[in-house]
Scaffold this motif. Structure first.
Motif, PDB file in Angstrom:
ATOM      1  N   LYS A   1       0.834  -1.206   0.000  1.00 28.28           N
ATOM      2  CA  LYS A   1       0.000   0.000   0.000  1.00 28.28           C
ATOM      3  C   LYS A   1       0.869   1.256   0.000  1.00 28.28           C
ATOM      4  CE  LYS A   1      -3.921  -2.176   2.251  1.00 28.28           C
ATOM      5  NZ  LYS A   1      -4.690  -2.296   3.490  1.00 28.28           N
TER       6      LYS A   1
ATOM      7  N   VAL B   1       1.989   7.518   5.906  1.00 29.85           N
ATOM      8  CA  VAL B   1       2.203   8.650   4.996  1.00 29.85           C
ATOM      9  C   VAL B   1       2.757   9.816   5.784  1.00 29.85           C
ATOM     10  CG1 VAL B   1       1.062  10.283   3.442  1.00 29.85           C
ATOM     11  CG2 VAL B   1       0.322   7.899   3.492  1.00 29.85           C
TER      12      VAL B   1
ATOM     13  N   LYS C   1      10.694   8.082  -0.858  1.00 27.93           N
ATOM     14  CA  LYS C   1       9.792   8.414  -1.950  1.00 27.93           C
ATOM     15  C   LYS C   1      10.349   7.811  -3.230  1.00 27.93           C
ATOM     16  CE  LYS C   1      12.074  12.763  -3.003  1.00 27.93           C
ATOM     17  NZ  LYS C   1      11.921  14.182  -3.218  1.00 27.93           N
TER      18      LYS C   1
ATOM     19  N   GLY D   1       3.666   5.988  -5.477  1.00 28.38           N
ATOM     20  CA  GLY D   1       3.401   6.135  -6.906  1.00 28.38           C
ATOM     21  C   GLY D   1       2.556   7.360  -7.199  1.00 28.38           C
ATOM     22  N   GLY D   2       1.780   7.777  -6.229  1.00 31.86           N
ATOM     23  CA  GLY D   2       0.969   8.987  -6.347  1.00 31.86           C
ATOM     24  C   GLY D   2       1.721  10.251  -5.966  1.00 31.86           C
ATOM     25  N   GLY D   3       3.017  10.124  -5.681  1.00 28.88           N
ATOM     26  CA  GLY D   3       3.841  11.295  -5.383  1.00 28.88           C
ATOM     27  C   GLY D   3       3.999  11.628  -3.917  1.00 28.88           C
ATOM     28  N   LYS D   4       3.445  10.807  -3.030  1.00 26.35           N
ATOM     29  CA  LYS D   4       3.553  11.094  -1.597  1.00 26.35           C
ATOM     30  C   LYS D   4       4.777  10.434  -0.995  1.00 26.35           C
ATOM     31  CE  LYS D   4      -1.252  12.004  -0.969  1.00 26.35           C
ATOM     32  NZ  LYS D   4      -2.412  11.878  -0.157  1.00 26.35           N
TER      33      LYS D   4
ATOM     34  N   LYS E   1       2.031   2.055  -3.471  1.00 26.35           N
ATOM     35  CA  LYS E   1       0.974   2.688  -4.256  1.00 26.35           C
ATOM     36  C   LYS E   1       0.871   4.171  -3.917  1.00 26.35           C
ATOM     37  CE  LYS E   1      -1.779  -1.436  -4.954  1.00 26.35           C
ATOM     38  NZ  LYS E   1      -3.023  -2.133  -4.657  1.00 26.35           N
ATOM     39  N   VAL E   2       0.987   4.495  -2.632  1.00 23.08           N
ATOM     40  CA  VAL E   2       0.946   5.889  -2.191  1.00 23.08           C
ATOM     41  C   VAL E   2       2.134   6.662  -2.770  1.00 23.08           C
ATOM     42  CG1 VAL E   2       1.155   7.375  -0.153  1.00 23.08           C
ATOM     43  CG2 VAL E   2      -0.360   5.405  -0.103  1.00 23.08           C
TER      44      VAL E   2
END
Length: 66
Positions: A5, A64, A28, A11-14, A8-9
């Protein structure tokens, strides 16, 4: 959360970190250059250094960074 998970986060730039890491420590997805000056995507620290996550990917305490 699991590393799956967290990936995936990222991958969203976080940015993500493990619970046991210091307050300002995170990883990152970013870019590093090899010896031939070619860029490639990798998981890096806040300092831009590539990181080896062999053992950490099995942990479930990822979170996160805000």
């Amino acid at each position: 959360m699991t590393f799956e998970k967290a990936l995936k986060v990222m991958g969203g730039g976080k940015r993500v970190k493990r619970k046991e890491w210091g307050e300002n420590t995170y990883i990152k997805i970013g870019y590093v250059k090899d010896r031939l000056n070619r860029e490639r995507e990798a998981i890096i620290t806040q300092f831009g250094n590539e990181i080896n996550l062999n053992k950490a990917i099995l942990e479930v305490d990822w979170r996160v960074v805000k």
